[in-house]
Design an enzyme around this catalytic site. Structure first.
Site, PDB file in Angstrom:
ATOM      1  N   GLU A  43       0.805  -1.220   0.000  1.00 32.10           N
ATOM      2  CA  GLU A  43       0.000   0.000   0.000  1.00 32.10           C
ATOM      3  C   GLU A  43       0.839   1.272   0.000  1.00 32.10           C
ATOM      4  O   GLU A  43       0.477   2.262  -0.647  1.00 32.10           O
ATOM      5  CB  GLU A  43      -0.958  -0.015   1.192  1.00 32.10           C
ATOM      6  CG  GLU A  43      -2.128  -0.976   1.052  1.00 32.10           C
ATOM      7  CD  GLU A  43      -1.754  -2.428   1.324  1.00 32.10           C
ATOM      8  OE1 GLU A  43      -2.561  -3.316   1.025  1.00 32.10           O
ATOM      9  OE2 GLU A  43      -0.634  -2.657   1.835  1.00 32.10           O
ATOM     10  N   HIS A  94     -10.717  -5.695   8.443  1.00 32.56           N
ATOM     11  CA  HIS A  94     -11.629  -5.637   7.297  1.00 32.56           C
ATOM     12  C   HIS A  94     -12.889  -4.838   7.605  1.00 32.56           C
ATOM     13  O   HIS A  94     -13.800  -4.806   6.777  1.00 32.56           O
ATOM     14  CB  HIS A  94     -12.047  -7.052   6.858  1.00 32.56           C
ATOM     15  CG  HIS A  94     -10.925  -7.880   6.329  1.00 32.56           C
ATOM     16  ND1 HIS A  94      -9.943  -8.410   7.138  1.00 32.56           N
ATOM     17  CD2 HIS A  94     -10.615  -8.267   5.063  1.00 32.56           C
ATOM     18  CE1 HIS A  94      -9.093  -9.096   6.401  1.00 32.56           C
ATOM     19  NE2 HIS A  94      -9.466  -9.028   5.135  1.00 32.56           N
TER      20      HIS A  94
END
Length: 346
Positions: free
Chosen positions: A66, A135
């Site tokens: 990322e 998540h």
């Protein structure tokens, strides 16, 4: 003017995908990049079909890195492109946070406006889908506390399309928070002639007082908690309360005018969000409302939020997420009778 017969049910996921497609078709500088956005079409299939239509040089699968994804987007934006980054899940974005804080948020100010960074960072966020830890985070407070970023959170199909188009067109970097549990929510919507959406920085009032008039309190929310507030407003009628629901749509810039106009009408306010209460967005919102509406308030501004814990396992998330009952409990705790009038013979 679009008529009802031309509209068809569409999901928020479809509206987001259409916004990306339309933005890429309108401007060759728009590039999409992220993990699995190409061949797979993204974990939630938001980018499905873009690689086939525009080529993998404009819809690019990246390594699982990322910080590298966002760092690459910084370079792309400095050279005139408009990258749209997908951070597969909310907590997956944390490794890129250094790039976001040190460079993305500061570059325009650092260069006295000479180098804008028109980067849109799409972050699927929030709970309600049975996701495990990392998540289901609601990390909007981190982005709100970073000067130089715009922070947007749609709650409707139309807003998802309109706000994403506005985010991509913006010369300022935008963190675009997509409520995962609303991806499959539906509304009648015409993809060929979408409704005009107010610009970034404008809140909207989704529900008013209902039949009979009278305004009891304002529910202030955004993203996945807006449908909860709308349901609570409907249920509140049985208790004799008429609730306004303000959908912020944009956390930064913040629409003080719309929010405060509602609170001044009602005299009471409850802020609702999934993020933790301590240090969460609700504290900032409550402070802004109190500063601007103090002499109109009949009670303290209350908050209904996620608990101050890491996100729980899927079987327990229903206890963690604000629901209708918790919202109505907060409304009931507002001061409906002043201590000066209780027990008095008036």
């Amino acid at each position: 003017m679009t008529t009802a017969t031309e509209r068809k049910p569409a999901t928020m996921a479809q509206a987001l995908g259409r916004a990306l497609r339309d933005a890429m078709a309108a401007d060759p500088a728009v590039h999409v990049l992220g993990e699995d956005v190409g061949t797979l079409g993204g974990v939630f299939r938001i980018t499905s079909g873009l690689a086939e239509e525009f080529g993998d040089d404009r819809c690019t699968d990246t390594p699982l890195a990322e910080a590298g994804i966002l760092g690459t987007a910084v370079g792309m934006a400095m050279y005139g492109l408009r990258p749209v980054v997908e951070m597969q899940f909310d907590a997956f974005a944390y490794p890129s946070f250094e790039q976001l804080v040190s460079h993305v948020s500061r570059m325009r100010n650092r260069t006295r406006g000479a180098v804008p960074l028109p980067i849109t960072v799409r972050v699927p966020y929030g709970g309600g889908i049975g996701g495990v830890e990392h998540h289901s985070d609601s990390s909007e407070a981190y982005y709100m506390a970073t000067p130089g970023l715009h922070v947007v959170a749609p709650a409707t199909v139309a807003d998802a399309y309109g706000l994403l188009r506005a985010a991509i067109a913006s010369d300022d970097p935008v963190v675009f928070l997509e409520p995962k549990r609303l991806y499959w929510s539906k509304a009648d919507w015409d993809a060929e002639r979408p409704d005009e959406v107010p610009p970034i920085g404008r809140a909207v009032v989704h529900a008013g007082t209902g039949p009979g008039g009278g305004r009891s309190a304002t529910l202030i929310s955004y993203g996945p908690s807006v449908p909860v507030c709308l349901e609570a407003a409907e249920a509140a009628r049985a208790e004799g309360w008429r609730l306004e629901v303000v959908d912020l749509r944009s956390l930064v810039p913040f629409d003080d005018d719309t929010v405060c106009a509602s609170v001044r009408r009602t005299g009471r306010a409850v802020v609702v969000h999934e993020a933790a209460g301590f240090g969460g967005p609700g504290g900032e919102i409550a402070a802004r409302v109190t500063e601007r509406c103090f002499h109109h308030l009949e009670a303290p501004v209350l908050r209904v939020a996620g608990f101050d814990i890491p996100y729980p396992p899927p079987m327990l998330e229903r206890h963690h997420l604000p629901g209708v009952d918790r919202v109505l409990d907060a409304v009931a705790r507002l001061q409906w009778e002043s201590e000066w009038t209780e027990g008095s013979a008036v």
